[in-house]
Enzyme design. Structure first.
Site, PDB file in Angstrom:
ATOM      1  N   SER A 135       0.848  -1.178   0.000  1.00  0.00           N
ATOM      2  CA  SER A 135       0.000   0.000   0.000  1.00  0.00           C
ATOM      3  C   SER A 135       0.892   1.240   0.000  1.00  0.00           C
ATOM      4  CB  SER A 135      -0.870  -0.049   1.260  1.00  0.00           C
ATOM      5  OG  SER A 135      -1.618   1.122   1.382  1.00  0.00           O
ATOM      6  N   LYS A 161      -0.997  -0.839  -4.427  1.00  0.00           N
ATOM      7  CA  LYS A 161      -2.246  -0.123  -4.093  1.00  0.00           C
ATOM      8  C   LYS A 161      -1.886   1.326  -3.821  1.00  0.00           C
ATOM      9  CE  LYS A 161      -4.825  -0.085   0.274  1.00  0.00           C
ATOM     10  NZ  LYS A 161      -5.579  -0.926   1.221  1.00  0.00           N
ATOM     11  N   LYS A 163      -3.057   4.950  -2.421  1.00  0.00           N
ATOM     12  CA  LYS A 163      -4.040   5.685  -1.638  1.00  0.00           C
ATOM     13  C   LYS A 163      -4.478   6.877  -2.474  1.00  0.00           C
ATOM     14  CE  LYS A 163      -4.106   3.574   2.371  1.00  0.00           C
ATOM     15  NZ  LYS A 163      -5.377   3.011   2.873  1.00  0.00           N
ATOM     16  N   ASP A 189      -7.261   2.963  -3.183  1.00  0.00           N
ATOM     17  CA  ASP A 189      -7.991   2.932  -1.909  1.00  0.00           C
ATOM     18  C   ASP A 189      -8.330   4.357  -1.496  1.00  0.00           C
ATOM     19  OD1 ASP A 189      -9.016   2.503   0.595  1.00  0.00           O
ATOM     20  OD2 ASP A 189      -7.187   1.670   1.466  1.00  0.00           O
ATOM     21  N   GLU A 214     -11.195   0.716  -3.695  1.00  0.00           N
ATOM     22  CA  GLU A 214     -11.562   0.307  -2.345  1.00  0.00           C
ATOM     23  C   GLU A 214     -12.263   1.451  -1.615  1.00  0.00           C
ATOM     24  OE1 GLU A 214      -8.079  -1.144  -0.365  1.00  0.00           O
ATOM     25  OE2 GLU A 214      -9.134  -1.513   1.514  1.00  0.00           O
ATOM     26  N   ASP A 239     -14.127  -2.172   2.376  1.00  0.00           N
ATOM     27  CA  ASP A 239     -13.249  -2.384   3.527  1.00  0.00           C
ATOM     28  C   ASP A 239     -14.034  -1.942   4.768  1.00  0.00           C
ATOM     29  OD1 ASP A 239     -11.309  -2.223   5.535  1.00  0.00           O
ATOM     30  OD2 ASP A 239     -10.064  -0.728   4.558  1.00  0.00           O
ATOM     31  N   LYS A 263     -10.209  -7.612   6.988  1.00  0.00           N
ATOM     32  CA  LYS A 263      -9.279  -7.280   8.072  1.00  0.00           C
ATOM     33  C   LYS A 263      -9.849  -7.911   9.337  1.00  0.00           C
ATOM     34  CE  LYS A 263      -7.681  -2.795   6.363  1.00  0.00           C
ATOM     35  NZ  LYS A 263      -8.005  -1.356   6.401  1.00  0.00           N
ATOM     36  N   GLY A 291      -4.396  -4.779   5.641  1.00  0.00           N
ATOM     37  CA  GLY A 291      -3.326  -4.603   6.619  1.00  0.00           C
ATOM     38  C   GLY A 291      -3.586  -3.367   7.451  1.00  0.00           C
TER      39      GLY A 291
HETATM   40  O1  NPG Z   1       0.093  -2.819   4.711  1.00  0.00           O
HETATM   41  O2  NPG Z   1      -0.462  -2.810   6.788  1.00  0.00           O
HETATM   42  C1  NPG Z   1      -0.485  -2.320   5.655  1.00  0.00           C
HETATM   43  C2  NPG Z   1      -1.260  -1.042   5.442  1.00  0.00           C
HETATM   44  C3  NPG Z   1      -2.287  -1.207   4.412  1.00  0.00           C
HETATM   45  O3  NPG Z   1      -3.111   0.786   3.468  1.00  0.00           O
HETATM   46  C4  NPG Z   1      -3.190  -0.023   4.341  1.00  0.00           C
HETATM   47  N1  NPG Z   1      -4.102   0.080   5.287  1.00  0.00           N
HETATM   48  O4  NPG Z   1      -7.237   1.569   4.804  1.00  0.00           O
HETATM   49  O5  NPG Z   1      -6.455  -0.330   4.285  1.00  0.00           O
HETATM   50  C5  NPG Z   1      -6.327   0.778   4.781  1.00  0.00           C
HETATM   51  C6  NPG Z   1      -4.981   1.185   5.285  1.00  0.00           C
HETATM   52  C7  NPG Z   1      -4.905   1.846   6.571  1.00  0.00           C
HETATM   53  C8  NPG Z   1      -3.831   2.612   6.786  1.00  0.00           C
HETATM   54  C9  NPG Z   1      -5.812   1.693   7.525  1.00  0.00           C
HETATM   55  C10 NPG Z   1      -3.652   3.261   7.964  1.00  0.00           C
HETATM   56  C11 NPG Z   1      -5.657   2.298   8.709  1.00  0.00           C
HETATM   57  C12 NPG Z   1      -4.549   3.099   8.930  1.00  0.00           C
END
Ligand code: NPG
Length: 368
Positions: A135, A161, A163, A189, A214, A239, A263, A291
């Site tokens: 990500s 991915k 953001k 995302d 997402e 999500d 998750k 994640g």
């Molecule tokens: O690889 O652990 C990882 C992060 C993946 O982008 C990621 N998580 O919205 O999915 C999400 C995002 C997230 C980031 C969620 C920060 C919460 C805090």
């Protein structure tokens, strides 16, 4: 089994680089770990709640509070605790899925260690390694983004991915497509940053062959996602909206998503995560493992979950060094774009005492 006690540990882990999403920037990960102690051993859990309630209503201080005052006392009172009973024992407390998930994870770890069985085997794993995605946060500029993505592509990540947020969507996606070509598995995302009035802008992502978008809309706007799906060709993945197997079934029935991000913390634990997987598999809906910047503990369990047969897309199960210079367990290292699924008892990993001490800011011990 009867629990002898539960330790709550607050840790603070610096990130290798700031991570910016549509809801904020993080440069340190504040986490809550749980260690359950039984007459014959122990088990570890990790709570994925963030420091602030911006991704979800749960946040780390709140999770610690509800654990200390409600959830842990309920578990300590119970004569017979098993992972499968944790949700039932904790049911009188509404919500707080991330806190409950961490406790169930710790009990499951203790139970599986005692039975010499791995998380992967217990959950129904179908393979011994999983392909990994990464990500990529919002950057200050497109050249910087291309640099960062290039580094991950070179490291072997199987999927990228990005953001996105209003003002950082079509241009970065176009730039990454142009630079890395059509074969790159690419998805975006939005973390709820758009509304239905953004349909024309979201339609502009359609030509880029994205695997999915997402959570474009607000968490509770499941019907809005179904409406959006009628106007864009990029598959919608949910999500934040998916908090249980039931909500997954509802979202699928409404036509709100074609793909689901699972998750375990968000749905209340690894056992419910498996039920979400099963519901999606029954509907032919692909899933992937999300994640939450986990340490090696949460990562171990996520990689085990991601090895179930319905996880047909690479997850946000990146290597430890994506976020942390030093992990609290043996680090997860990428090998040809994949991570090996731990096969030892329970999580298959435990915290390294010195590494854990280094990042621990507070500890409390609860017993009956
Ligand atoms: O690889 O652990 C990882 C992060 C993946 O982008 C990621 N998580 O919205 O999915 C999400 C995002 C997230 C980031 C969620 C920060 C919460 C805090």
């Amino acid at each position: 089994m009867k629990l002898s006690g539960v330790e709550l540990l607050r840790i603070r882990m610096p990130l290798v680089a700031p991570f910016r999403t549509s809801f904020g920037t993080q440069d340190v990960r504040e986490l809550l770990l749980v260690r359950v102690v039984t007459p014959t051993g122990e088990g570890w859990g990790e709570c994925v709640a963030l420091a602030d309630p911006h991704y979800s209503s749960e946040y780390v201080d709140g999770a610690e509070h509800v654990m200390r005052d409600y959830l842990v006392p309920a578990l300590l009172r119970a004569e017979e605790v098993s992972a499968h009973r944790v949700a039932q024992i904790l049911a009188p407390v509404k919500g707080h899925r991330m806190a409950k998930a961490a406790l169930e994870m710790a009990v499951l770890d203790a139970e599986l260690r005692a039975r010499d069985t791995s998380f992967a085997t217990a959950l129904g794993s179908a393979r011994d390694s999983v392909p990994c995605g990464v990500s990529v946060g919002i950057m200050d500029s497109i050249p910087q983004l291309i640099d960062v993505v290039g580094g991950y592509v070179d490291a072997g990540y199987a999927r990228i991915k990005l953001k996105i947020a209003p003002g950082w969507d079509v241009d970065p996606v176009r730039a990454v497509r142009e630079r890395f070509g059509d074969d790159l598995l690419l998805q975006v995302d939005a973390n709820t940053a758009y509304t239905l009035s953004d349909v024309p802008q979201l339609q502009r992502l359609d030509p880029f062959g994205l695997l999915l978008i997402e959570q474009p809309l607000e968490e509770e706007d499941v019907r809005g996602h179904a409406e959006l799906a009628r106007h864009i060709s990029t598959p919608i993945c949910l999500d934040e909206s998916i908090v249980s197997a039931r909500s997954a079934a509802d979202a699928i029935a409404l036509g709100a998503c074609r793909i689901v991000n699972i998750k375990p913390g968000r749905v209340g634990g690894y056992l419910e995560a498996r039920r979400v997987h099963d519901v999606c598999a029954a509907h032919g809906v692909p899933v992937w493992c999300g994640g939450m910047l986990e340490t090696g503990l949460g990562r171990a369990a996520n990689v085990a979950l991601a090895s179930l047969p319905g996880f047909t897309l690479p997850g946000d199960t990146s290597a430890s060094d994506r976020f942390y210079r030093t992990d609290i367990t043996e680090p997860f290292v990428l090998d040809a774009g994949r991570l090996r699924v731990p096969s030892g008892p329970g999580l298959g990993v435990t915290p390294i005492p010195e590494a854990l001490t280094e990042v621990t800011t507070r500890k409390s011990w609860l017993d009956s």
